[in-house]
Design a protein around this motif. Structure first.
Motif, PDB file in Angstrom:
ATOM      1  N   TRP A 133       0.823  -1.209   0.000  1.00 46.57           N
ATOM      2  CA  TRP A 133       0.000   0.000   0.000  1.00 46.57           C
ATOM      3  C   TRP A 133       0.858   1.260   0.000  1.00 46.57           C
ATOM      4  CZ3 TRP A 133      -3.451  -2.135   4.528  1.00 46.57           C
ATOM      5  CH2 TRP A 133      -4.245  -3.184   4.027  1.00 46.57           C
ATOM      6  N   THR A 134       2.044   1.177   0.591  1.00 50.61           N
ATOM      7  CA  THR A 134       2.937   2.342   0.622  1.00 50.61           C
ATOM      8  C   THR A 134       3.437   2.703  -0.772  1.00 50.61           C
ATOM      9  OG1 THR A 134       4.774   0.847   1.101  1.00 50.61           O
ATOM     10  CG2 THR A 134       3.699   1.902   2.976  1.00 50.61           C
ATOM     11  N   ALA A 135       3.409   1.738  -1.676  1.00 50.85           N
ATOM     12  CA  ALA A 135       3.944   1.949  -3.019  1.00 50.85           C
ATOM     13  C   ALA A 135       2.859   2.212  -4.065  1.00 50.85           C
ATOM     14  CB  ALA A 135       4.763   0.725  -3.445  1.00 50.85           C
ATOM     15  N   LEU A 136       1.593   2.160  -3.661  1.00 51.35           N
ATOM     16  CA  LEU A 136       0.488   2.202  -4.619  1.00 51.35           C
ATOM     17  C   LEU A 136       0.572   3.361  -5.599  1.00 51.35           C
ATOM     18  CD1 LEU A 136      -2.847   1.227  -2.799  1.00 51.35           C
ATOM     19  CD2 LEU A 136      -1.899   0.239  -4.882  1.00 51.35           C
ATOM     20  N   ALA A 137       0.728   4.582  -5.082  1.00 52.64           N
ATOM     21  CA  ALA A 137       0.617   5.769  -5.935  1.00 52.64           C
ATOM     22  C   ALA A 137       1.970   6.372  -6.297  1.00 52.64           C
ATOM     23  CB  ALA A 137      -0.252   6.820  -5.247  1.00 52.64           C
ATOM     24  N   ILE A 138       3.027   5.591  -6.139  1.00 51.50           N
ATOM     25  CA  ILE A 138       4.372   6.046  -6.525  1.00 51.50           C
ATOM     26  C   ILE A 138       4.731   5.409  -7.860  1.00 51.50           C
ATOM     27  CG2 ILE A 138       6.827   5.948  -5.906  1.00 51.50           C
ATOM     28  CD1 ILE A 138       5.999   6.151  -2.994  1.00 51.50           C
ATOM     29  N   PRO A 139       5.288   6.194  -8.802  1.00 51.18           N
ATOM     30  CA  PRO A 139       5.601   5.652 -10.138  1.00 51.18           C
ATOM     31  C   PRO A 139       6.537   4.448 -10.080  1.00 51.18           C
ATOM     32  CG  PRO A 139       5.750   8.054 -10.142  1.00 51.18           C
ATOM     33  CD  PRO A 139       5.591   7.638  -8.708  1.00 51.18           C
ATOM     34  N   SER A 185      -7.438   2.137  11.532  1.00 52.70           N
ATOM     35  CA  SER A 185      -6.017   1.779  11.514  1.00 52.70           C
ATOM     36  C   SER A 185      -5.206   2.762  12.347  1.00 52.70           C
ATOM     37  CB  SER A 185      -5.506   1.767  10.075  1.00 52.70           C
ATOM     38  OG  SER A 185      -5.741   3.020   9.459  1.00 52.70           O
ATOM     39  N   GLY A 186      -4.234   2.232  13.078  1.00 56.40           N
ATOM     40  CA  GLY A 186      -3.524   3.037  14.059  1.00 56.40           C
ATOM     41  C   GLY A 186      -2.194   3.594  13.631  1.00 56.40           C
ATOM     42  N   ALA A 187      -2.119   4.235  12.463  1.00 52.68           N
ATOM     43  CA  ALA A 187      -0.900   4.918  12.031  1.00 52.68           C
ATOM     44  C   ALA A 187      -1.274   5.896  10.922  1.00 52.68           C
ATOM     45  CB  ALA A 187       0.150   3.923  11.527  1.00 52.68           C
ATOM     46  N   PRO A 188      -0.640   7.072  10.887  1.00 50.47           N
ATOM     47  CA  PRO A 188      -1.047   8.109   9.922  1.00 50.47           C
ATOM     48  C   PRO A 188      -0.251   8.141   8.625  1.00 50.47           C
ATOM     49  CG  PRO A 188       0.439   9.059  11.524  1.00 50.47           C
ATOM     50  CD  PRO A 188       0.315   7.591  11.882  1.00 50.47           C
ATOM     51  N   PHE A 189       0.694   7.226   8.443  1.00 48.19           N
ATOM     52  CA  PHE A 189       1.697   7.425   7.401  1.00 48.19           C
ATOM     53  C   PHE A 189       1.225   7.143   5.978  1.00 48.19           C
ATOM     54  CE2 PHE A 189       4.442   6.457  11.169  1.00 48.19           C
ATOM     55  CZ  PHE A 189       4.917   7.746  11.318  1.00 48.19           C
ATOM     56  N   LEU A 190       0.114   6.430   5.814  1.00 50.44           N
ATOM     57  CA  LEU A 190      -0.349   6.166   4.457  1.00 50.44           C
ATOM     58  C   LEU A 190      -0.741   7.469   3.765  1.00 50.44           C
ATOM     59  CD1 LEU A 190      -0.574   3.460   2.969  1.00 50.44           C
ATOM     60  CD2 LEU A 190      -3.030   3.514   3.379  1.00 50.44           C
ATOM     61  N   THR A 191      -1.424   8.353   4.488  1.00 50.28           N
ATOM     62  CA  THR A 191      -1.832   9.638   3.926  1.00 50.28           C
ATOM     63  C   THR A 191      -0.670  10.612   3.839  1.00 50.28           C
ATOM     64  OG1 THR A 191      -4.061   9.353   4.819  1.00 50.28           O
ATOM     65  CG2 THR A 191      -3.422  11.580   4.180  1.00 50.28           C
ATOM     66  N   SER A 192       0.067  10.762   4.929  1.00 52.19           N
ATOM     67  CA  SER A 192       1.163  11.731   4.926  1.00 52.19           C
ATOM     68  C   SER A 192       2.286  11.315   3.982  1.00 52.19           C
ATOM     69  CB  SER A 192       1.710  11.919   6.344  1.00 52.19           C
ATOM     70  OG  SER A 192       2.229  10.713   6.865  1.00 52.19           O
ATOM     71  N   GLY A 193       2.546  10.006   3.893  1.00 51.09           N
ATOM     72  CA  GLY A 193       3.570   9.539   2.962  1.00 51.09           C
ATOM     73  C   GLY A 193       3.199   9.826   1.522  1.00 51.09           C
ATOM     74  N   TYR A 194       1.908   9.723   1.223  1.00 49.03           N
ATOM     75  CA  TYR A 194       1.432  10.060  -0.129  1.00 49.03           C
ATOM     76  C   TYR A 194       1.638  11.547  -0.403  1.00 49.03           C
ATOM     77  CZ  TYR A 194      -1.869  10.972  -3.928  1.00 49.03           C
ATOM     78  OH  TYR A 194      -2.450  11.379  -5.103  1.00 49.03           O
ATOM     79  N   HIS A 199      10.312   4.664  -9.629  1.00 52.59           N
ATOM     80  CA  HIS A 199      10.810   4.967  -8.279  1.00 52.59           C
ATOM     81  C   HIS A 199      10.481   3.852  -7.296  1.00 52.59           C
ATOM     82  CE1 HIS A 199      12.126   9.005  -9.276  1.00 52.59           C
ATOM     83  NE2 HIS A 199      10.955   9.277  -9.806  1.00 52.59           N
ATOM     84  N   GLY A 200      10.210   2.670  -7.817  1.00 50.17           N
ATOM     85  CA  GLY A 200       9.956   1.525  -6.956  1.00 50.17           C
ATOM     86  C   GLY A 200       8.516   1.345  -6.536  1.00 50.17           C
ATOM     87  N   GLY A 201       7.604   2.130  -7.117  1.00 46.73           N
ATOM     88  CA  GLY A 201       6.197   2.024  -6.764  1.00 46.73           C
ATOM     89  C   GLY A 201       5.415   1.121  -7.697  1.00 46.73           C
ATOM     90  N   LEU A 202       4.112   1.103  -7.509  1.00 44.92           N
ATOM     91  CA  LEU A 202       3.235   0.269  -8.331  1.00 44.92           C
ATOM     92  C   LEU A 202       2.601   1.041  -9.480  1.00 44.92           C
ATOM     93  CD1 LEU A 202       1.434  -1.801  -5.531  1.00 44.92           C
ATOM     94  CD2 LEU A 202       3.402  -2.451  -6.933  1.00 44.92           C
ATOM     95  N   GLY A 203       2.751   2.356  -9.475  1.00 44.28           N
ATOM     96  CA  GLY A 203       2.271   3.163 -10.592  1.00 44.28           C
ATOM     97  C   GLY A 203       0.758   3.278 -10.696  1.00 44.28           C
ATOM     98  N   LEU A 204       0.044   3.044  -9.596  1.00 44.91           N
ATOM     99  CA  LEU A 204      -1.408   3.228  -9.613  1.00 44.91           C
ATOM    100  C   LEU A 204      -1.730   4.662  -9.202  1.00 44.91           C
ATOM    101  CD1 LEU A 204      -2.432  -0.218  -8.098  1.00 44.91           C
ATOM    102  CD2 LEU A 204      -2.411   0.473 -10.498  1.00 44.91           C
ATOM    103  N   GLY A 205      -2.964   4.941  -8.842  1.00 44.62           N
ATOM    104  CA  GLY A 205      -3.326   6.329  -8.613  1.00 44.62           C
ATOM    105  C   GLY A 205      -4.132   6.559  -7.363  1.00 44.62           C
ATOM    106  N   LEU A 206      -4.750   7.726  -7.333  1.00 44.16           N
ATOM    107  CA  LEU A 206      -5.506   8.164  -6.170  1.00 44.16           C
ATOM    108  C   LEU A 206      -6.751   7.315  -5.944  1.00 44.16           C
ATOM    109  CD1 LEU A 206      -5.656  10.218  -3.928  1.00 44.16           C
ATOM    110  CD2 LEU A 206      -6.611  11.866  -5.543  1.00 44.16           C
ATOM    111  N   ILE A 207      -7.336   6.793  -7.002  1.00 46.75           N
ATOM    112  CA  ILE A 207      -8.521   5.948  -6.842  1.00 46.75           C
ATOM    113  C   ILE A 207      -8.188   4.698  -6.032  1.00 46.75           C
ATOM    114  CG2 ILE A 207     -10.209   4.520  -8.058  1.00 46.75           C
ATOM    115  CD1 ILE A 207     -10.067   6.526 -10.372  1.00 46.75           C
ATOM    116  N   GLU A 208      -7.113   4.034  -6.406  1.00 47.03           N
ATOM    117  CA  GLU A 208      -6.727   2.805  -5.718  1.00 47.03           C
ATOM    118  C   GLU A 208      -6.300   3.083  -4.275  1.00 47.03           C
ATOM    119  OE1 GLU A 208      -6.636   2.172 -10.013  1.00 47.03           O
ATOM    120  OE2 GLU A 208      -5.673   3.686  -8.748  1.00 47.03           O
TER     121      GLU A 208
END
Length: 364
Positions: free
Chosen positions: A52-58, A83-92, A61-70
């Motif tokens: 999930w950390t790689a979903l919206a990263i090209p 879920s008990g951590a904020p990093f999915l949103t802030s990392g994006y 750059h080691g990501g999955l190349g998906l987008g905001l919808i996914e």
């Protein structure tokens, strides 16, 4: 674009919810609410494991190349599971700032780390009640960052921050490694958000945008994070509606289920309506990524999702009566989360101003 999800997107939504339902532990999450400086490490391990950390990263750059919808669909599942951590949103947000910023070498260095979960990031824009202050109190000069950003979401554990600063009287977006900053934990009603006051005292930093370009990029980052947060709010609001419905058809008063009473059934129907309106706005906003309407759609989604989550948390507790406020039932998780998400990345007043400015043509 169709308002319906394709098969691949539906699979992401189904699988992410299945995984989180199997791995989330209510008792563990309740304990974390009271523990300053801790987050739900099993959840974060799951996010990294699932990619999930790689979903919206090209992909380059080691990501999955998906987008905001996914990413939004995953965030919706995370909201349902509190879920008990904020990093999915802030990392994006950090990854988007790096991708659109002016320093390609910096992006090439950090994006693979963010994608793999090796590093985490936070967004340090707000000061006081201002999500994007006209004149930032934090200053950048001579390659150094000075000043304090209060109550930064994820700031207690993040490795890197994108900060809104003033540089020679102009706004600037700068990237700083937090190993060179002082962090003071903020005890809050939702400690899994890892709020921290970040104090920069000559901390080395790199500019990625200046002047009007910095403001435009900052608004885009906030809008993208707003869409992810809105999905998370919809996930929580939907679960609360379902919990209230299930209780209303089993709890009896005066010899019949309380769901038979108009005051209860109408309230649950209103909860459903708020969820579906917010969900539609989220789908629309994610589909507008990269268009001129994106900021407007993001504000719309954020406002409606905040209203849905706030209202459903309150009404779900009300429908449960006295048992609704007990620790064992676990509604504290949603009530506290709805309040933290309502102010992160800009409160309702901020997004209402953005909405009005976009509708009237007075661009923010």
């Amino acid at each position: 674009m169709s308002i319906l999800y394709d098969e691949g997107q539906q699979a992401i939504a189904t699988e992410s919810r299945r995984v989180l339902d199997a791995r989330m532990d209510k008792s563990r999450l309740l304990k974390l609410l009271e523990q300053v400086g801790e987050h739900d490490q099993p959840f974060w391990d799951t996010a990294v494991e699932q990619g999930w950390t790689a979903l919206a990263i090209p992909e380059e750059h080691g990501g999955l190349g998906l987008g905001l919808i996914e990413l939004g669909l995953v965030a919706q599942a995370c909201g349902a599971a509190t879920s008990g951590a904020p990093f999915l949103t802030s990392g994006y947000g950090v990854s988007q700032a790096l991708l659109q910023g002016s320093d390609a070498a910096l992006a090439a260095n950090w994006l693979p780390k963010l994608a793999s979960g090796e590093a985490t990031g936070c967004i340090a824009f707000a000061e006081g009640n201002a999500a994007l202050p006209p004149a930032a109190g934090v200053t950048f000069s001579g390659g150094k960052l000075n000043g304090t950003k209060p109550a930064v979401t994820g700031g207690l554990k993040a490795d890197i921050a994108v900060a809104w600063a003033s540089a020679d009287g102009q706004p600037a977006l700068v990237v700083a490694e937090l190993a060179g900053a002082n962090r003071a934990a903020v005890n809050s009603y939702d400690n899994t958000r890892l709020y921290a006051d970040l104090t920069f005292n000559g901390t080395p930093a790199t500019v990625i945008a200046n002047g009007e370009a910095a403001r435009k990029l900052a608004l885009d980052v906030l809008a993208r994070m707003a869409v992810v947060t809105a999905h998370e709010q919809v996930g929580g609001a939907e679960v609360l509606m379902q919990v209230a419905r299930d209780y209303a058809v089993t709890r009896k008063a005066f010899g019949q289920p309380i769901g038979m009473f108009q005051s209860v059934k109408h309230r649950i129907a209103e909860m459903y309506g708020l969820v579906e309106i917010a969900r539609a706005n989220c789908i629309h906003a994610a589909a507008q990524e990269g268009t001129d309407e994106f900021l407007l759609a993001s504000a719309d989604a954020r406002i409606s999702a905040t209203e849905a989550y706030d209202t459903n948390a309150r009404d779900c507790i009300q429908i449960h009566g006295g048992i609704g406020v007990t620790w064992e039932l676990g509604l504290h998780l949603h009530m506290r989360r709805t309040r933290s998400l309502a102010v992160e990345g800009g409160n309702l007043l901020f997004w209402e101003d953005v909405l009005v400015n976009e509708l009237t043509g007075e661009k923010a």
